[in-house]
Design an enzyme around this catalytic site. Structure first.
Site, short mmCIF file in Angstrom:
data_model
loop_
_atom_site.label_atom_id
_atom_site.label_comp_id
_atom_site.label_asym_id
_atom_site.label_seq_id
_atom_site.Cartn_x
_atom_site.Cartn_y
_atom_site.Cartn_z
N HIS A 89 0.77 -1.34 -0.06
CA HIS A 89 -0.01 -0.12 -0.17
C HIS A 89 0.90 1.36 0.07
O HIS A 89 0.38 2.53 -0.20
CB HIS A 89 -1.17 0.04 1.10
N HIS A 147 3.76 -14.63 6.24
CA HIS A 147 4.30 -13.88 6.89
C HIS A 147 3.48 -13.23 8.20
O HIS A 147 3.88 -13.18 9.32
CB HIS A 147 5.11 -12.73 6.29
N GLU A 177 3.57 -13.90 11.98
CA GLU A 177 3.57 -12.80 13.03
C GLU A 177 2.00 -12.18 13.26
O GLU A 177 1.90 -11.21 13.72
CB GLU A 177 4.30 -11.45 12.49
N HIS A 209 13.03 -16.63 7.65
CA HIS A 209 11.68 -16.67 8.25
C HIS A 209 11.39 -18.33 8.23
O HIS A 209 10.96 -19.00 9.01
CB HIS A 209 10.56 -15.97 7.83
CO CO Z 1 9.57 -10.53 8.82
#
Ligand code: CO
Length: 264
Positions: A89, A147, A177, A209
């Site tokens: 965005h 993520h 997360e 990750h």
């Molecule tokens: Co991250």
């Protein structure tokens, strides 16, 4: 040639993630051989680490400046993000700024991330179903780790989860997360009596990750948390962009963007 494609990736210094980006870049160059292809990284942190190592790491504005100075007038910025979160965005206001400024671009069009609408959810679900581990047996689950973000774009993970579940009720989508968290997924698995799960990153590439937070040895990795509850895990360390089935969805978005860029 006054047109260019700018690939906007989150960024990572992990070699497997770089390989995923290179794969995507090669696909784009092959599809648009006459157009300049540039890269930019949307993560401030990743750029900082790259610059420290002496690597070129443009932010989106820096890459746009570079293209302007080469006389480029029209740019397709293709988001290589998985969902439309804050990184995505941030792109439209930048495009606006670079079009309205003096001697700016004539046109900037923005390509959507992997999951950006009802149609994408179905296509991504289909693509994922088609690449599930072939050696998976009955009663074995597959967990995709996205993520996750505090941005409302996070809802795409549960939308994808719901869509995939209609086709295979042992495939789950979670987020590192945010929700659905590994704990949420763990309860679903335990309720179904599942003893084995495959872990797949729903991330552009296999960076830290995927290798650490998903499949790592530390006690707080998804693998450790699930195994602690008696669910044996097998990680498949391959990023979304490395599957042609998924990469092609990003490429379809870029193709739509290029069409808008060429409109008079
Ligand atoms: Co991250």
């Amino acid at each position: 040639m006054n047109k260019a494609i700018l690939l906007a990736a989150y960024g990572s210094r992990h070699e497997n993630s770089i390989a995923a980006l290179t794969h995507m870049e090669n696909c784009v160059r092959a599809a648009w051989p006459d157009i300049e292809v540039a890269k930019a990284y949307t993560s401030h942190q990743v750029r900082g680490r790259m610059v420290k190592k002496g690597e070129q790491a443009d932010s989106v504005p820096e890459a746009l400046e570079r293209l302007l100075s080469k006389g480029v007038k029209r740019v397709a910025i293709q988001s290589l993000h998985v969902i439309p979160g804050s990184e995505f965005h941030a792109l439209p206001p930048l495009a606006e700024k670079f079009m309205s400024q003096k001697d700016g671009f004539d046109r900037i069009e923005i390509g959507l991330p992997l999951l950006a609408g009802e149609e994408d959810i179905e296509q991504v679900a289909q693509a994922i179903i088609s690449v599930l581990p072939p050696h998976r047996k009955e009663q074995e689950a597959v967990i995709l780790m996205g993520h996750g973000t505090m941005h409302s774009g996070n809802s795409y993970y549960s939308k994808l989860h719901d869509c995939i579940q209609q086709q295979d009720s042992d495939v789950f989508v979670g987020a590192l997360e945010a929700e659905p968290s590994v704990q949420t997924i763990r309860s679903l698995l335990l309720a179904k009596g599942i003893k084995k799960a495959f872990l797949l990153p729903l991330l552009f590439g296999v960076g830290y990750h995927a290798s650490k937070d998903m499949a790592g040895k530390a006690s707080d990795s998804w693998k450790s948390i699930l195994e602690e509850s008696g669910i044996c895990c097998e990680a498949i360390l391959k990023g979304a962009a490395e599957y042609d089935e998924l990469a092609s969805i990003w490429l379809t978005h870029l193709n739509e963007t290029m069409k808008r860029l060429d409109k008079n």
